[in-house]
Design a protein around this motif. Structure first.
Motif, PDB file in Angstrom:
ATOM      1  N   GLY A   1      -7.917  34.935  -7.556  1.00  0.00           N
ATOM      2  CA  GLY A   1      -7.090  35.937  -6.867  1.00  0.00           C
ATOM      3  C   GLY A   1      -6.372  35.426  -5.623  1.00  0.00           C
ATOM      4  N   ASP A   2      -6.236  36.132  -4.696  1.00  0.00           N
ATOM      5  CA  ASP A   2      -5.381  35.990  -3.411  1.00  0.00           C
ATOM      6  C   ASP A   2      -6.198  35.542  -2.283  1.00  0.00           C
ATOM      7  OD1 ASP A   2      -6.179  38.162  -2.814  1.00  0.00           O
ATOM      8  OD2 ASP A   2      -4.591  39.162  -2.367  1.00  0.00           O
ATOM      9  N   ARG A   3      -7.446  35.472  -2.342  1.00  0.00           N
ATOM     10  CA  ARG A   3      -8.151  34.788  -1.288  1.00  0.00           C
ATOM     11  C   ARG A   3      -8.094  33.506  -0.930  1.00  0.00           C
ATOM     12  NH1 ARG A   3     -12.087  39.211  -0.453  1.00  0.00           N
ATOM     13  NH2 ARG A   3     -10.684  40.856  -0.304  1.00  0.00           N
ATOM     14  N   PHE A   4      -7.933  32.652  -1.912  1.00  0.00           N
ATOM     15  CA  PHE A   4      -7.708  31.083  -1.793  1.00  0.00           C
ATOM     16  C   PHE A   4      -6.848  30.303  -2.799  1.00  0.00           C
ATOM     17  CE2 PHE A   4     -11.140  31.684  -4.682  1.00  0.00           C
ATOM     18  CZ  PHE A   4     -11.151  30.671  -5.634  1.00  0.00           C
ATOM     19  N   ASP A   5      -6.660  29.234  -2.573  1.00  0.00           N
ATOM     20  CA  ASP A   5      -5.469  28.698  -3.348  1.00  0.00           C
ATOM     21  C   ASP A   5      -6.470  28.389  -5.052  1.00  0.00           C
ATOM     22  OD1 ASP A   5      -3.750  26.965  -4.872  1.00  0.00           O
ATOM     23  OD2 ASP A   5      -3.343  25.534  -3.329  1.00  0.00           O
ATOM     24  N   TRP A   6      -6.079  29.026  -5.846  1.00  0.00           N
ATOM     25  CA  TRP A   6      -6.893  28.640  -7.007  1.00  0.00           C
ATOM     26  C   TRP A   6      -6.430  27.683  -7.873  1.00  0.00           C
ATOM     27  CZ3 TRP A   6      -3.243  28.989 -10.499  1.00  0.00           C
ATOM     28  CH2 TRP A   6      -1.999  29.707 -10.505  1.00  0.00           C
TER      29      TRP A   6
ATOM     30  N   SER B   1      -3.224  43.363 -11.741  1.00  0.00           N
ATOM     31  CA  SER B   1      -2.670  42.661 -12.662  1.00  0.00           C
ATOM     32  C   SER B   1      -2.241  41.398 -12.268  1.00  0.00           C
ATOM     33  CB  SER B   1      -1.111  43.554 -12.841  1.00  0.00           C
ATOM     34  OG  SER B   1      -1.507  44.555 -13.329  1.00  0.00           O
ATOM     35  N   GLU B   2      -2.093  40.993 -10.946  1.00  0.00           N
ATOM     36  CA  GLU B   2      -1.527  39.709 -10.461  1.00  0.00           C
ATOM     37  C   GLU B   2      -2.961  38.740 -10.663  1.00  0.00           C
ATOM     38  OE1 GLU B   2      -1.423  42.721  -8.909  1.00  0.00           O
ATOM     39  OE2 GLU B   2       0.728  42.749  -8.490  1.00  0.00           O
ATOM     40  N   ASP B   3      -4.080  39.159 -10.453  1.00  0.00           N
ATOM     41  CA  ASP B   3      -5.335  38.419 -10.693  1.00  0.00           C
ATOM     42  C   ASP B   3      -5.289  37.959 -11.992  1.00  0.00           C
ATOM     43  OD1 ASP B   3      -5.945  38.858  -7.983  1.00  0.00           O
ATOM     44  OD2 ASP B   3      -7.872  39.871  -8.426  1.00  0.00           O
ATOM     45  N   LEU B   4      -5.213  38.885 -13.074  1.00  0.00           N
ATOM     46  CA  LEU B   4      -5.086  38.592 -14.394  1.00  0.00           C
ATOM     47  C   LEU B   4      -4.046  37.664 -14.771  1.00  0.00           C
ATOM     48  CD1 LEU B   4      -6.170  42.238 -15.831  1.00  0.00           C
ATOM     49  CD2 LEU B   4      -7.675  40.318 -15.141  1.00  0.00           C
ATOM     50  N   GLU B   5      -2.984  37.650 -14.217  1.00  0.00           N
ATOM     51  CA  GLU B   5      -1.815  36.651 -14.617  1.00  0.00           C
ATOM     52  C   GLU B   5      -2.286  35.482 -14.144  1.00  0.00           C
ATOM     53  OE1 GLU B   5       0.742  37.090 -16.701  1.00  0.00           O
ATOM     54  OE2 GLU B   5      -0.016  38.800 -17.109  1.00  0.00           O
TER      55      GLU B   5
ATOM     56  N   ILE C   1      -9.664  40.938 -19.338  1.00  0.00           N
ATOM     57  CA  ILE C   1     -10.543  39.971 -18.872  1.00  0.00           C
ATOM     58  C   ILE C   1     -10.931  39.214 -20.057  1.00  0.00           C
ATOM     59  CG2 ILE C   1     -12.325  38.656 -17.660  1.00  0.00           C
ATOM     60  CD1 ILE C   1     -11.429  40.479 -15.398  1.00  0.00           C
ATOM     61  N   CYS C   2     -11.831  39.927 -21.000  1.00  0.00           N
ATOM     62  CA  CYS C   2     -12.369  39.336 -22.229  1.00  0.00           C
ATOM     63  C   CYS C   2     -11.311  38.765 -23.034  1.00  0.00           C
ATOM     64  CB  CYS C   2     -13.162  40.651 -22.993  1.00  0.00           C
ATOM     65  SG  CYS C   2     -14.662  41.016 -21.891  1.00  0.00           S
ATOM     66  N   ASP C   3     -10.251  39.524 -23.245  1.00  0.00           N
ATOM     67  CA  ASP C   3      -9.141  39.072 -24.172  1.00  0.00           C
ATOM     68  C   ASP C   3      -8.676  37.874 -23.630  1.00  0.00           C
ATOM     69  OD1 ASP C   3      -9.274  41.565 -25.352  1.00  0.00           O
ATOM     70  OD2 ASP C   3      -7.544  42.489 -24.507  1.00  0.00           O
ATOM     71  N   ILE C   4      -8.419  37.497 -22.323  1.00  0.00           N
ATOM     72  CA  ILE C   4      -7.930  36.429 -21.830  1.00  0.00           C
ATOM     73  C   ILE C   4      -8.763  35.374 -22.074  1.00  0.00           C
ATOM     74  CG2 ILE C   4      -7.343  35.263 -19.509  1.00  0.00           C
ATOM     75  CD1 ILE C   4      -6.288  37.773 -18.398  1.00  0.00           C
ATOM     76  N   LEU C   5     -10.197  35.819 -21.933  1.00  0.00           N
ATOM     77  CA  LEU C   5     -11.147  34.653 -22.227  1.00  0.00           C
ATOM     78  C   LEU C   5     -11.267  34.250 -23.830  1.00  0.00           C
ATOM     79  CD1 LEU C   5     -14.107  35.833 -19.992  1.00  0.00           C
ATOM     80  CD2 LEU C   5     -12.392  34.056 -19.467  1.00  0.00           C
TER      81      LEU C   5
END
Length: 279
Positions: free
Chosen positions: A62-67, A97-101, A139-143
């Protein structure tokens, strides 16, 4: 004390006081520890003795730290050449949506087991109020598209190791008896369960063996033996590491690789590297 001496001492004290803040913000959150330990499993096939099972938990993309830190950690993790990899929930922080991307980019670099790779969902994967079923399915689809088999109150036997995966305790899909009603003690079983509070629920049907969890992040900030101020569990003994539940079940709580907030003190991010042995 002269004015010059006073100012010098003030600068020194300020530097000493600032160091813990800088350390807990800029150093420890990105200082991953690979915890290596044995995992004794009953009825383990001889062919699996000595195999490596890696646990990765709580990415919180997400946007809480540099992933990008996650991607760098994955590259290091691949050096262990694991046979099995299990991801124990909270792949994103909010489910936006940003998290998923961003998750798609992170999972393009996933660590995979040579034999099999599994995952379960955590509460954050269910978005706002842990009830966003659409976010969880995306998320399941991405995984799944990334080569990770998602277990939702289900079990899969892989090369003689039976992996049982619970959906998250706080989610609308929590239904462990859907799988535990068919618990077979003659198999080499291993349970994946994001929230360790499930250990206190009446859902185990006589299960004997190990449970791998995450969720707590080890508190993220703590003074061991003194204080762990923030723990998202009802049972305060569920902090991190190995816990004997004293009924034939053993619990291991991973301290998480990601963070809800970019701060850690005396709780380094963790990837666990288990060596499977016969119990």
């Amino acid at each position: 004390m002269t004015r010059k001496h006073f100012l010098k001492r003030l600068v020194q004290l300020s530097a000493v006081g600032a160091f813990p803040l800088m350390y807990s913000w800029q150093i420890e959150p990105f200082w991953v520890e690979f915890v290596e330990r044995k995992l004794p499993i009953k009825n383990l096939p001889k062919e699996l003795e000595g195999k490596i099972l890696m646990q990765i938990s709580d990415l919180h993309v997400g946007d809480r730290f540099d992933w990008n830190f996650l991607i760098e950690s994955f590259q290091k993790a691949k050096n262990f050449n694991p046979d099995f990899v299990v991801y124990t929930g909270d792949f994103v922080n909010h489910g936006s949506s940003e998290d998923l991307e961003s998750l798609k980019k992170v999972m393009e670099t996933s660590v995979y087991g040579k034999l099999e790779t599994f995952g379960i969902l955590g509460n954050h994967d269910y978005g706002a109020n842990w009830k966003d079923l659409d976010s969880a399915e995306r998320i399941c689809d991405i995984l799944e598209n990334s080569g990770i088999k998602v277990l939702k109150n289900a079990q899969v036997e892989s090369y003689g190791l039976n992996i049982i995966g619970f959906d998250d305790l706080w989610s609308p899909n929590f239904d462990p008896m859907k799988v535990m009603k068919d618990y077979d003690s003659s198999k080499a079983n291993l349970v994946l369960c994001h929230n360790p509070d499930v250990c206190d629920e009446d859902v185990w049907n006589g299960y004997q063996g190990w449970i791998l969890s995450g969720h707590t992040h080890g508190g993220q900030c703590r003074i061991p033996g003194v204080i762990t101020p923030i723990l998202p569990v009802e049972n305060r003994k569920y902090v991190s590491g190995e816990i004997d539940l004293e009924d034939g079940r053993m619990l291991y709580i991973n301290r998480a690789i990601g963070h809800s907030f970019q701060v850690r003190f005396m709780v380094r991010p963790e990837i666990t590297v288990f060596t499977l042995i016969q119990d």
